[in-house]
Design a protein around this motif. Structure first.
Motif, PDB file in Angstrom:
ATOM      1  N   ARG A 190      -8.821  -9.591  -9.297  1.00  0.00           N
ATOM      2  CA  ARG A 190      -8.833  -8.235  -9.154  1.00  0.00           C
ATOM      3  C   ARG A 190      -9.424  -7.702  -7.978  1.00  0.00           C
ATOM      4  NH1 ARG A 190     -11.890  -7.554 -15.073  1.00  0.00           N
ATOM      5  NH2 ARG A 190      -9.722  -7.806 -16.310  1.00  0.00           N
ATOM      6  N   ILE A 191     -10.549  -8.428  -7.501  1.00  0.00           N
ATOM      7  CA  ILE A 191     -11.124  -8.105  -5.910  1.00  0.00           C
ATOM      8  C   ILE A 191     -10.198  -8.358  -4.796  1.00  0.00           C
ATOM      9  CG2 ILE A 191     -12.670  -8.894  -4.324  1.00  0.00           C
ATOM     10  CD1 ILE A 191     -14.562  -9.421  -6.991  1.00  0.00           C
ATOM     11  N   GLU A 192      -9.363  -9.443  -5.063  1.00  0.00           N
ATOM     12  CA  GLU A 192      -8.400 -10.080  -4.047  1.00  0.00           C
ATOM     13  C   GLU A 192      -7.154  -8.939  -4.151  1.00  0.00           C
ATOM     14  OE1 GLU A 192      -7.721 -14.103  -4.947  1.00  0.00           O
ATOM     15  OE2 GLU A 192      -9.402 -14.799  -4.261  1.00  0.00           O
ATOM     16  N   HIS A 193      -6.804  -8.667  -5.284  1.00  0.00           N
ATOM     17  CA  HIS A 193      -5.601  -7.622  -5.472  1.00  0.00           C
ATOM     18  C   HIS A 193      -6.055  -6.570  -4.739  1.00  0.00           C
ATOM     19  CE1 HIS A 193      -2.294  -5.591  -7.250  1.00  0.00           C
ATOM     20  NE2 HIS A 193      -3.164  -4.680  -7.715  1.00  0.00           N
ATOM     21  N   GLN A 194      -7.020  -5.884  -5.043  1.00  0.00           N
ATOM     22  CA  GLN A 194      -7.472  -4.540  -4.503  1.00  0.00           C
ATOM     23  C   GLN A 194      -7.504  -4.663  -2.820  1.00  0.00           C
ATOM     24  OE1 GLN A 194     -10.488  -2.004  -6.305  1.00  0.00           O
ATOM     25  NE2 GLN A 194     -11.844  -2.573  -4.523  1.00  0.00           N
ATOM     26  N   GLY A 195      -8.210  -5.827  -2.424  1.00  0.00           N
ATOM     27  CA  GLY A 195      -8.078  -5.706  -0.949  1.00  0.00           C
ATOM     28  C   GLY A 195      -6.740  -5.801  -0.309  1.00  0.00           C
ATOM     29  N   ARG A 196      -6.185  -6.757  -1.091  1.00  0.00           N
ATOM     30  CA  ARG A 196      -4.368  -6.722  -0.418  1.00  0.00           C
ATOM     31  C   ARG A 196      -3.965  -5.431  -0.321  1.00  0.00           C
ATOM     32  NH1 ARG A 196      -0.983 -11.837  -1.587  1.00  0.00           N
ATOM     33  NH2 ARG A 196       0.489 -10.718  -0.082  1.00  0.00           N
ATOM     34  N   VAL A 197      -3.926  -4.825  -1.477  1.00  0.00           N
ATOM     35  CA  VAL A 197      -3.366  -3.441  -1.761  1.00  0.00           C
ATOM     36  C   VAL A 197      -3.974  -2.608  -0.500  1.00  0.00           C
ATOM     37  CG1 VAL A 197      -3.072  -1.385  -3.105  1.00  0.00           C
ATOM     38  CG2 VAL A 197      -2.605  -3.747  -3.955  1.00  0.00           C
ATOM     39  N   ARG A 198      -5.152  -2.547  -0.305  1.00  0.00           N
ATOM     40  CA  ARG A 198      -5.734  -1.628   0.835  1.00  0.00           C
ATOM     41  C   ARG A 198      -5.569  -1.955   2.077  1.00  0.00           C
ATOM     42  NH1 ARG A 198     -12.165  -1.090  -0.900  1.00  0.00           N
ATOM     43  NH2 ARG A 198     -11.828   0.484  -2.527  1.00  0.00           N
ATOM     44  N   GLY A 199      -4.943  -3.227   2.370  1.00  0.00           N
ATOM     45  CA  GLY A 199      -4.885  -3.718   3.609  1.00  0.00           C
ATOM     46  C   GLY A 199      -3.481  -3.622   4.105  1.00  0.00           C
ATOM     47  N   PHE A 200      -2.413  -3.050   3.329  1.00  0.00           N
ATOM     48  CA  PHE A 200      -1.116  -2.979   3.625  1.00  0.00           C
ATOM     49  C   PHE A 200      -0.934  -2.018   4.666  1.00  0.00           C
ATOM     50  CE2 PHE A 200      -0.185  -5.537  -0.061  1.00  0.00           C
ATOM     51  CZ  PHE A 200       0.656  -6.597   0.496  1.00  0.00           C
ATOM     52  N   THR A 201       0.038  -1.930   5.463  1.00  0.00           N
ATOM     53  CA  THR A 201       0.445  -1.093   6.602  1.00  0.00           C
ATOM     54  C   THR A 201       1.753  -0.820   6.690  1.00  0.00           C
ATOM     55  OG1 THR A 201       0.422  -2.566   8.451  1.00  0.00           O
ATOM     56  CG2 THR A 201      -1.871  -1.216   8.024  1.00  0.00           C
ATOM     57  N   ALA A 234       6.435  -5.073   3.061  1.00  0.00           N
ATOM     58  CA  ALA A 234       5.529  -5.909   2.754  1.00  0.00           C
ATOM     59  C   ALA A 234       4.838  -5.588   1.441  1.00  0.00           C
ATOM     60  CB  ALA A 234       4.734  -6.417   3.849  1.00  0.00           C
ATOM     61  N   CYS A 235       4.247  -4.390   1.377  1.00  0.00           N
ATOM     62  CA  CYS A 235       3.741  -3.984   0.118  1.00  0.00           C
ATOM     63  C   CYS A 235       4.538  -3.786  -1.087  1.00  0.00           C
ATOM     64  CB  CYS A 235       3.383  -2.640   0.421  1.00  0.00           C
ATOM     65  SG  CYS A 235       2.190  -1.799  -1.007  1.00  0.00           S
ATOM     66  N   GLU A 236       5.672  -3.699  -0.796  1.00  0.00           N
ATOM     67  CA  GLU A 236       6.518  -3.707  -2.119  1.00  0.00           C
ATOM     68  C   GLU A 236       6.947  -5.081  -2.400  1.00  0.00           C
ATOM     69  OE1 GLU A 236       8.791  -2.273  -5.112  1.00  0.00           O
ATOM     70  OE2 GLU A 236       7.609  -0.953  -3.677  1.00  0.00           O
ATOM     71  N   ALA A 237       7.050  -5.988  -1.601  1.00  0.00           N
ATOM     72  CA  ALA A 237       7.221  -7.439  -1.850  1.00  0.00           C
ATOM     73  C   ALA A 237       6.365  -8.074  -2.597  1.00  0.00           C
ATOM     74  CB  ALA A 237       7.641  -8.160  -0.576  1.00  0.00           C
ATOM     75  N   TYR A 238       4.805  -7.797  -2.158  1.00  0.00           N
ATOM     76  CA  TYR A 238       3.565  -8.272  -2.895  1.00  0.00           C
ATOM     77  C   TYR A 238       3.761  -7.708  -4.222  1.00  0.00           C
ATOM     78  CZ  TYR A 238      -1.009  -8.606  -4.480  1.00  0.00           C
ATOM     79  OH  TYR A 238      -2.058  -8.801  -5.334  1.00  0.00           O
ATOM     80  N   ARG A 239       3.826  -6.109  -4.410  1.00  0.00           N
ATOM     81  CA  ARG A 239       4.030  -5.554  -5.505  1.00  0.00           C
ATOM     82  C   ARG A 239       4.965  -6.318  -6.463  1.00  0.00           C
ATOM     83  NH1 ARG A 239       5.961  -1.329  -8.626  1.00  0.00           N
ATOM     84  NH2 ARG A 239       7.789  -0.951  -7.161  1.00  0.00           N
ATOM     85  N   ALA A 240       6.145  -6.303  -6.164  1.00  0.00           N
ATOM     86  CA  ALA A 240       7.125  -7.130  -7.168  1.00  0.00           C
ATOM     87  C   ALA A 240       6.658  -8.272  -7.571  1.00  0.00           C
ATOM     88  CB  ALA A 240       8.495  -6.975  -6.228  1.00  0.00           C
ATOM     89  N   GLU A 241       6.119  -9.270  -6.610  1.00  0.00           N
ATOM     90  CA  GLU A 241       5.758 -10.360  -6.850  1.00  0.00           C
ATOM     91  C   GLU A 241       4.613 -10.591  -8.126  1.00  0.00           C
ATOM     92  OE1 GLU A 241       2.947 -13.911  -4.628  1.00  0.00           O
ATOM     93  OE2 GLU A 241       4.481 -12.952  -3.517  1.00  0.00           O
ATOM     94  N   ASP A 296       3.624   3.552  -2.341  1.00  0.00           N
ATOM     95  CA  ASP A 296       4.491   4.990  -2.054  1.00  0.00           C
ATOM     96  C   ASP A 296       4.041   5.634  -0.826  1.00  0.00           C
ATOM     97  OD1 ASP A 296       6.417   6.475  -2.914  1.00  0.00           O
ATOM     98  OD2 ASP A 296       5.150   8.134  -3.823  1.00  0.00           O
ATOM     99  N   HIS A 297       2.683   5.666  -0.615  1.00  0.00           N
ATOM    100  CA  HIS A 297       2.039   6.290   0.557  1.00  0.00           C
ATOM    101  C   HIS A 297       2.610   5.800   1.995  1.00  0.00           C
ATOM    102  CE1 HIS A 297      -0.481   2.959   0.391  1.00  0.00           C
ATOM    103  NE2 HIS A 297      -1.107   3.063   1.925  1.00  0.00           N
ATOM    104  N   LEU A 298       3.027   4.430   1.894  1.00  0.00           N
ATOM    105  CA  LEU A 298       3.802   3.897   3.150  1.00  0.00           C
ATOM    106  C   LEU A 298       5.015   4.242   3.394  1.00  0.00           C
ATOM    107  CD1 LEU A 298       1.969   0.401   2.712  1.00  0.00           C
ATOM    108  CD2 LEU A 298       1.342   1.997   4.231  1.00  0.00           C
TER     109      LEU A 298
END
Length: 103
Positions: free
Chosen positions: A49-60, A64-71, A96-98
């Protein structure tokens, strides 16, 4: 005497900063993963959960964000199936914000 005044002033500043921080709108705070906004929350370890939150916050980058989300969603669906569960659908797209920065 100066030491006492400085300590009292510092204590007052700390209290004031606490009031200012607590008045910050939730929308201005960083996104936090929780059971209401993270598909498969109950299937993740606390560390995941901590790692997921960190990754999600880090996307610009949206792609890349969408690929991670699907995975991530595919992994959560697999874990749910293994446990005989069904994941809830819907929810907010955390990428979505990206979209505005998308090429």
């Amino acid at each position: 005497m100066l030491c006492i005044r400085l300590a009292a002033c510092a204590a007052g500043m700390i209290n004031l900063s606490g009031l200012v921080l607590s008045a910050t709108p939730a929308a201005a705070a960083p996104w936090r993963a929780d059971e209401d906004n993270t598909r498969g929350w109950m299937l993740m370890s606390p560390q995941e959960r901590i790692e997921h939150q960190g990754r999600v916050r880090g996307f610009t980058d949206y792609n890349a964000c969408e690929a991670y989300r699907a995975e991530h969603h595919a992994l959560m669906v697999q874990r749910a199936r293994e446990r005989g569960l069904e994941l809830p659908h819907g929810g907010r797209d955390f990428c979505d914000h990206l979209k505005s920065g998308r090429d």
